[in-house]
Design a protein around this motif. Structure first.
Motif, short mmCIF file in Angstrom:
data_model
loop_
_atom_site.label_atom_id
_atom_site.label_comp_id
_atom_site.label_asym_id
_atom_site.label_seq_id
_atom_site.Cartn_x
_atom_site.Cartn_y
_atom_site.Cartn_z
N MET A 60 28.09 18.80 18.63
CA MET A 60 28.54 18.51 19.99
C MET A 60 29.68 17.48 19.97
N SER A 61 29.54 16.47 19.13
CA SER A 61 30.59 15.45 19.02
C SER A 61 31.87 16.04 18.43
N ARG A 62 31.74 16.97 17.49
CA ARG A 62 32.93 17.59 16.92
C ARG A 62 33.69 18.39 17.98
N ILE A 63 32.96 19.04 18.86
CA ILE A 63 33.64 19.77 19.94
C ILE A 63 34.38 18.80 20.84
N GLN A 64 33.77 17.66 21.15
CA GLN A 64 34.44 16.68 22.00
C GLN A 64 35.75 16.19 21.39
N ALA A 65 35.86 16.24 20.07
CA ALA A 65 37.05 15.76 19.38
C ALA A 65 38.10 16.85 19.17
N ASP A 66 37.85 18.07 19.64
CA ASP A 66 38.79 19.18 19.41
C ASP A 66 40.13 18.90 20.08
N GLU A 67 41.23 19.19 19.36
CA GLU A 67 42.57 18.89 19.85
C GLU A 67 43.50 20.10 19.84
N THR A 68 42.94 21.30 19.95
CA THR A 68 43.74 22.51 20.04
C THR A 68 44.53 22.53 21.34
N ASP A 69 45.82 22.82 21.27
CA ASP A 69 46.71 22.74 22.42
C ASP A 69 46.94 24.13 23.01
N PRO A 70 46.41 24.42 24.20
CA PRO A 70 46.59 25.75 24.78
C PRO A 70 48.03 26.03 25.20
N ALA A 71 48.79 25.00 25.56
CA ALA A 71 50.20 25.22 25.89
C ALA A 71 50.95 25.71 24.66
N ALA A 72 50.65 25.14 23.50
CA ALA A 72 51.30 25.59 22.26
C ALA A 72 50.87 27.00 21.90
N GLU A 73 49.60 27.31 22.09
CA GLU A 73 49.13 28.66 21.78
C GLU A 73 49.83 29.68 22.66
N ASP B 138 48.85 24.90 13.10
CA ASP B 138 47.61 25.49 13.62
C ASP B 138 47.43 25.24 15.11
N ARG B 139 48.44 24.71 15.79
CA ARG B 139 48.43 24.41 17.23
C ARG B 139 47.43 23.33 17.59
N VAL B 140 47.12 22.46 16.63
CA VAL B 140 46.20 21.34 16.85
C VAL B 140 47.00 20.05 16.91
N ASN B 141 46.77 19.27 17.95
CA ASN B 141 47.51 18.03 18.15
C ASN B 141 46.87 16.87 17.41
#
Length: 894
Positions: free
Chosen positions: A618-631, A666-669
């Motif tokens: 759950m904590s790992r999901i909270q830290a996700d930094e994938t950028d949908p604008a970049a995708e 990878d579109r991750v900020n």
């Protein structure tokens, strides 16, 4: 005005500056800095208690309070809030009462805020709520106030908070007035204001039309929710299947439509052109007035939240997990205060065994868990407000249903510390207070282009009244205590029926294994007006003279969406629609566009398929930094031909060197990502080049989730008129030229700010956060930099970004005076929590700053570094766990 620095225009004077500098230069002295620090041990006498109360604090100063009665419990909560956060409480009560000028003096921003808030009458509404509340709730509020006052008694302002010492150099600081129960109720209005639904969207539609005169272009700025790609909170099985089919097509490279839409038949549903031009100009005055209201919780596109809950069938413990991280404005002290409230013997006379995040100034727990149930909140953003355009006349009347009615008036007196009082005339109509002419410089002009049958000349012609559910007395405070003692879905539903404003999504889980969702809120019913001059769905300002546009009552709480134990085994609420608009349009149509929510759902789906989920997941999901604008955008950027002639004098090879960063990104900020830094600069330049020439300055694109969907739609139309720069009279720009210009200008800007080699760029060198003090946090206007540096926390660079799960938002509309984008963090996950219903002591939490509001305290910012790095702390709940974590003990005695 944000909640930050109402003193920046105070002009304390040279002598005052020198004195303040001397104060801060001696920060180590007891008199000025350490004197307000409270004792967290010993046995202070608290008159009014019925018996002794224990306060047990851990290494971060977080208190757990143990009492025999509910009144003693809340009296003690008031006492500990006052110990650690009283100046914050005092600032909040002055704000909500429209009395900031009493606190800080004749400061322009404070005076404007007071006038706007007095016009809406937050404090007056809170006073009217008192008699509506349950007697028990009034008892709790009174006990809380008694606890606050017990701490204030016999303490001078300088012994309560350092801020009073600093303020006392420029204005008169008298004895602190006692805390009143209404002070706590009024805070709910500030909370509701910052979380109100779509009033900014109403203003933007009118303003955009006033600039473009084209309803189709306006509709493109408000595309339909992309339900085929981003699911609502409670999707149907068919919606889930459609989403899975589309995802499979994308994985195999099958072309799909770009998505988006025009927001319906603009010609059929759009407003009368002449009327809307007038509305756009009159409503600009309204925007300026409402912009003067400080946002204690934050403002803008980044204000929202993530929450989700996972059933025990998918967890390693066999019982549910619940996560929540509200996205609010950064400040120091942080918005939340962590605490545990424990009745020594839980029963009807003392039913509280609850822990979580509280608001200093208000009793109870706002988000957290008790012994049987945990709950999280996110903003529902249901449409709970409307602007009514009123036709006014010089004789003090306005038009309604073919006849004239008298505008009602009342006089508000605003006391000014060190200045003369200001008398404010507040005018109201059938629809609420008139907000368009509160601040004199923003009054609507007399030469508005008005439609036929307008009022006579010599007056503004139009005024704007605000209808907002929070301006009607309600029982939300009853709901807070009801949620604190809830144990199952029926309890949550009963509490939600009382939780009128702000409208929130409630996700919950129980120790019995249930998970669920409940929508609360007072939501207006709007009648259809098929032949009206504007849509009647709440998306545009409404003609006040036509009673068909009046609210028809409110939705029945029993009919609001709810769910219990869905087949998927999890629920995600991240400000997207509860249901797709075609299934439940009554909630409104202006929601977040679901990118954060879908990223969370996708990760949960993968985790569930791979095996049991635990708290660390759950904590790992909270830290996700994938950028949908970049995708969305990067694939198109990589297809551009960069071998053509230079763009505006920039060598294409120079640009191509930076674009190479996108090829394996990878579109991750990530904080250290060069590609993330470059994309942020490209994105903000793209929005500037595309929209600034055709939109008013106040409505420039923020870059949030709606703008991702707007640009997605425009990419499919190379010659859409939005691409054309109207400043270039002899050229009509198309999509690819604007995209190449954005790439070139971003490359040039980052070369200046971060260096010539793109591989050396880092996102966290641009994306900076400085939690600032709300009064003293910005130097200038009499506040020395030495003071601000002392009360603010250190600046740090972060990963993440807007519309990202780790929602460290920034505004693409923010640019520096020298013409560079400003990527400063303007919204943050204000706290993070993960609750384990199988073992509540295994739950985790973290706050943005710390428990104390005293800059000299070790707990002023002792959670900040952990928060920034994504760490959380153990959250003890049982008495044995609290005792094991104890660092300080205090006994409050009668």
């Amino acid at each position: 005005m944000s909640g930050t620095t109402v003193l920046r225009r105070a002009g304390l004077g040279l002598a005052a500056v020198l004195v303040v500098a001397l104060v801060v230069a001696t920060v180590a002295t007891f008199t000025f800095v350490r004197r307000p620090l409270p004792d967290h041990d010993g046995a202070p006498q608290v008159p009014g208690l019925g018996a002794e109360v224990e306060v047990v604090r851990d290494e971060r100063g977080i208190p757990h309070v143990y009492a025999d009665t509910a009144t003693d419990l809340f009296m003690a909560q008031g006492y500990v809030h006052a110990q650690d956060r009283f100046f914050e409480m005092d600032y909040r009560r002055h704000l909500t009462a429209g009395r900031l000028a009493e606190l800080v003096g004749p400061v322009e921003t404070a005076l404007e805020a007071d006038q706007a808030i007095r016009t809406m009458g937050w404090r007056r509404v809170a006073e009217a709520e008192w008699e509506l509340l349950e007697p028990q709730t009034r008892t709790y509020l009174s006990a809380y106030a008694d606890g606050v006052n017990a701490y204030l008694n016999e303490r001078s302002p300088s012994g309560i908070a350092l801020e009073y010492t600093v303020l006392g150099i420029g204005v008169e600081v008298t004895d602190i007035e006692p805390w009143h129960p209404i002070d706590s109720l009024a805070w709910l209005k500030a909370m509701a204001w910052d979380l109100v639904g779509n009033y900014a969207d109403e203003l933007e539609r009118a303003a955009a039309y006033g600039q473009t005169g084209d309803l189709d272009m306006v509709a493109q700025l408000f595309p339909e929710y992309p339900a085929d790609r981003n699911l609502p909170i409670l999707p149907t099985e068919r919606e889930i299947e459609t989403h899975a089919e589309l995802a499979a097509e994308n994985d195999t490279g099958t072309d799909t439509e770009a998505g988006g839409g025009t927001g319906g038949d603009a010609e059929a549903s759009g407003p009368d052109a002449e009327l809307t031009t007038a509305a756009a100009q009159a409503l600009e005055s309204t925007r300026a007035v409402l912009g003067a209201v400080p946002h204690a919780l934050g403002s803008g596109d980044g204000i929202g939240s993530n929450s989700w809950v996972v059933s025990g069938e998918h967890t390693s413990s066999g019982l549910p997990l619940l996560a929540n991280d509200p996205h609010l404005g950064p400040s120091v002290p942080g918005i939340w205060y962590q605490a545990g409230l424990h009745c020594r013997t839980v029963g009807p006379e003392c039913p509280f065994e609850v822990s979580g995040f509280t608001f200093a100034g208000m009793p109870g727990v706002v988000i957290g868990h008790n012994a049987e149930l945990s709950w999280g909140l996110t903003n529902l953003t249901a449409d709970s407000s409307d602007f009514f355009l009123e036709r006014t006349y010089p004789d003090g009347t306005y038009l309604y249903d073919g006849a004239r009615r008298r505008i009602t008036e009342r006089i508000e007196t605003i006391e000014v510390n060190g200045g003369d009082p200001i008398e404010l005339t507040v005018r109201s109509t059938e629809h609420g207070p008139i907000v368009s002419d509160v601040i004199a410089p923003t009054r609507a002009a007399a030469d508005l282009p008005l439609p036929e049958q307008s009022p006579p000349s010599g007056t503004s012609g139009f005024a704007v009244a605000l209808s907002w559910t929070a301006l009607e007395p309600g029982r939300t405070m009853d709901a807070v205590f009801a949620i604190n003692t809830a144990s199952d879905a029926s309890d949550i539903a009963a509490a939600a029926a009382l939780f009128e404003v702000p409208t929130q999504n409630i996700v919950f889980a129980t120790t019995e294994g249930d998970i669920g969702y409940q929508a609360p809120g007072r939501i207006p019913v709007r009648a259809a007006v098929p032949d009206g001059v504007v849509p009647a769905d709440g998306s545009w300002p409404r003609p006040g003279w036509d009673p068909r546009y009046d609210w028809q009552g409110y939705l029945d709480p029993a009919d609001l969406p709810a769910a219990l134990n869905p087949e998927s085994g999890y629920i995600v609420a991240a400000n997207q629609p509860v249901l797709t608009p075609d299934r439940y349009a009554e909630l409104g149509g202006d929601f977040a566009y679901g990118f954060r929510a879908q990223q969370i759902r996708d990760q949960l789906s993968e985790m569930v398929a791979a095996g049991p989920v635990d708290g660390a997941d759950m904590s790992r999901i909270q830290a996700d930094e994938t950028d949908p604008a970049a995708e969305m955008l990067v694939p198109t950027l990589l297809e551009l031909d960069l071998t053509d002639d230079e763009v505006d004098g920039v060598d294409p090879e120079f640009v191509a060197e930076a674009v190479e960063l996108f090829e394996d990104w990878d579109r991750v900020n990530d904080a250290d990502s060069p590609a993330a830094a470059y994309f942020a600069a490209v994105w903000t330049n793209l929005l500037r080049l595309t929209f600034w020439d055709q939109m008013p300055e106040s409505q420039r694109p923020s870059g949030g989730s709606r703008w991702i969907e707007v640009v997605r739609g425009l990419l499919a139309e190379e010659d859409n008129p939005w691409w054309d720069d109207r400043a270039t009279l002899n050229q009509v720009e198309q999509r690819d030229r604007i995209l190449r210009m954005a790439l070139a200008e971003a490359r040039t800007q980052l070369t200046v700010s971060l260096g010539k080699n793109p591989q050396d760029w880092r996102w966290d060198q641009l994306h900076l956060l400085t939690p600032a003090h709300p009064i003293l946090g910005t130097p200038g206007g009499g506040i020395p930099a030495l003071v601000s540096d002392y009360v603010n926390l250190d600046t740090i660079g972060l990963g993440g970004g807007s519309s990202i799960v780790n929602a460290t938002g920034w505004s693409a509309a923010a640019w520096s005076e020298d013409g560079y984008p400003d990527f400063s963090v303007s919204a943050v996950p204000s706290m993070r929590m993960v609750v384990d219903l199988a073992d509540l002591d295994a739950s985790t939490w973290v706050n943005l700053t710390g428990s104390s509001g005293h800059p000299a305290s070790e707990h002023y910012g002792d959670q900040y570094e952990a928060w920034a790095s994504g760490e959380t702390f153990a959250w003890p709940f049982s008495r044995s766990a609290v005792d094991a974590a104890a660092e300080q003990r205090q006994t409050l005695v009668p």
